[in-house]
Design a protein around this motif. Structure first.
Motif, PDB file in Angstrom:
ATOM      1  N   MET A  51       0.474  -1.047  -0.077  1.00 52.23           N
ATOM      2  CA  MET A  51      -0.088   0.091  -0.171  1.00 52.23           C
ATOM      3  C   MET A  51       0.981   1.441   0.253  1.00 52.23           C
ATOM      4  O   MET A  51       2.516   1.225   0.443  1.00 52.23           O
ATOM      5  CB  MET A  51      -1.195  -0.196   1.168  1.00 52.23           C
ATOM      6  CG  MET A  51      -2.185  -0.918   1.316  1.00 52.23           C
ATOM      7  SD  MET A  51      -2.997  -0.690   0.232  1.00 52.23           S
ATOM      8  CE  MET A  51      -4.130  -0.038   0.175  1.00 52.23           C
ATOM      9  N   ILE A  52       0.059   2.065  -0.652  1.00 60.57           N
ATOM     10  CA  ILE A  52       1.211   3.868  -0.777  1.00 60.57           C
ATOM     11  C   ILE A  52       0.321   4.884   0.082  1.00 60.57           C
ATOM     12  O   ILE A  52      -0.956   4.841  -0.153  1.00 60.57           O
ATOM     13  CB  ILE A  52       1.201   3.992  -1.612  1.00 60.57           C
ATOM     14  CG1 ILE A  52       1.201   2.661  -3.009  1.00 60.57           C
ATOM     15  CG2 ILE A  52       1.948   5.149  -2.387  1.00 60.57           C
ATOM     16  CD1 ILE A  52       3.285   2.393  -2.655  1.00 60.57           C
ATOM     17  N   LYS A  53       0.816   5.734   0.836  1.00 61.58           N
ATOM     18  CA  LYS A  53       0.245   6.709   1.610  1.00 61.58           C
ATOM     19  C   LYS A  53       0.364   8.236   0.945  1.00 61.58           C
ATOM     20  O   LYS A  53       1.387   8.671   0.708  1.00 61.58           O
ATOM     21  CB  LYS A  53       0.843   6.299   2.695  1.00 61.58           C
ATOM     22  CG  LYS A  53      -0.463   7.312   3.799  1.00 61.58           C
ATOM     23  CD  LYS A  53       0.074   7.627   4.941  1.00 61.58           C
ATOM     24  CE  LYS A  53      -1.114   5.924   5.991  1.00 61.58           C
ATOM     25  NZ  LYS A  53      -0.799   6.306   7.600  1.00 61.58           N
ATOM     26  N   ILE A  54      -0.883   7.992   0.175  1.00 62.74           N
ATOM     27  CA  ILE A  54      -1.373   9.333  -0.319  1.00 62.74           C
ATOM     28  C   ILE A  54      -1.494  10.599   0.564  1.00 62.74           C
ATOM     29  O   ILE A  54      -2.746  10.144   0.344  1.00 62.74           O
ATOM     30  CB  ILE A  54      -1.448  10.057  -2.011  1.00 62.74           C
ATOM     31  CG1 ILE A  54      -0.366   8.134  -2.731  1.00 62.74           C
ATOM     32  CG2 ILE A  54      -1.554  11.098  -2.298  1.00 62.74           C
ATOM     33  CD1 ILE A  54      -1.101   8.125  -3.631  1.00 62.74           C
ATOM     34  N   ASN A  55      -0.871  11.744   0.513  1.00 61.33           N
ATOM     35  CA  ASN A  55      -1.511  12.608   1.526  1.00 61.33           C
ATOM     36  C   ASN A  55      -2.786  12.149   2.091  1.00 61.33           C
ATOM     37  O   ASN A  55      -3.699  12.420   2.854  1.00 61.33           O
ATOM     38  CB  ASN A  55      -2.472  13.872   0.662  1.00 61.33           C
ATOM     39  CG  ASN A  55      -1.718  14.407   0.052  1.00 61.33           C
ATOM     40  OD1 ASN A  55      -0.672  14.599   0.512  1.00 61.33           O
ATOM     41  ND2 ASN A  55      -1.748  15.815  -0.887  1.00 61.33           N
ATOM     42  N   GLY A  56      -1.895  11.308   3.312  1.00 60.40           N
ATOM     43  CA  GLY A  56      -2.879  10.231   4.488  1.00 60.40           C
ATOM     44  C   GLY A  56      -3.743   9.205   4.186  1.00 60.40           C
ATOM     45  O   GLY A  56      -4.195   8.559   5.347  1.00 60.40           O
ATOM     46  N   LYS A  57      -4.229   9.089   2.416  1.00 60.99           N
ATOM     47  CA  LYS A  57      -4.805   7.602   2.350  1.00 60.99           C
ATOM     48  C   LYS A  57      -3.864   6.707   1.445  1.00 60.99           C
ATOM     49  O   LYS A  57      -2.979   6.878   0.971  1.00 60.99           O
ATOM     50  CB  LYS A  57      -5.774   7.972   1.197  1.00 60.99           C
ATOM     51  CG  LYS A  57      -6.742   9.152   1.797  1.00 60.99           C
ATOM     52  CD  LYS A  57      -7.757  10.180   0.899  1.00 60.99           C
ATOM     53  CE  LYS A  57      -8.623  10.946   1.865  1.00 60.99           C
ATOM     54  NZ  LYS A  57      -9.650  11.711   0.793  1.00 60.99           N
TER      55      LYS A  57
END
Length: 64
Positions: free
Chosen positions: A1-7
């Protein structure tokens, strides 16, 4: 999983350019940080996202 701007997103092994193409971000008006380092715009197509990456995208807003 990649976290982008907290999501979290399931886009490991995709490029940063791939992600940005599916968003409303204007690549000319953003800055991207990957794991604490700024990603140059010229490298968006070469930057492959890896499981555990933390991406922060900041949009520039004009005004006066």
């Amino acid at each position: 999983m990649i976290k982008i701007n907290g999501k979290e997103f399931d886009i490991a092994d995709k490029t940063l350019a791939y992600y940005l193409a599916d968003t409303n971000y204007d690549p000319k008006r953003i800055a991207v940080e990957r794991n604490g380092d700024i990603v140059p715009k010229s490298q968006y197509g070469e930057t492959v996202l890896k499981d555990g990456d933390i991406i922060e995208i900041v949009s520039f807003v004009g005004g006066g």
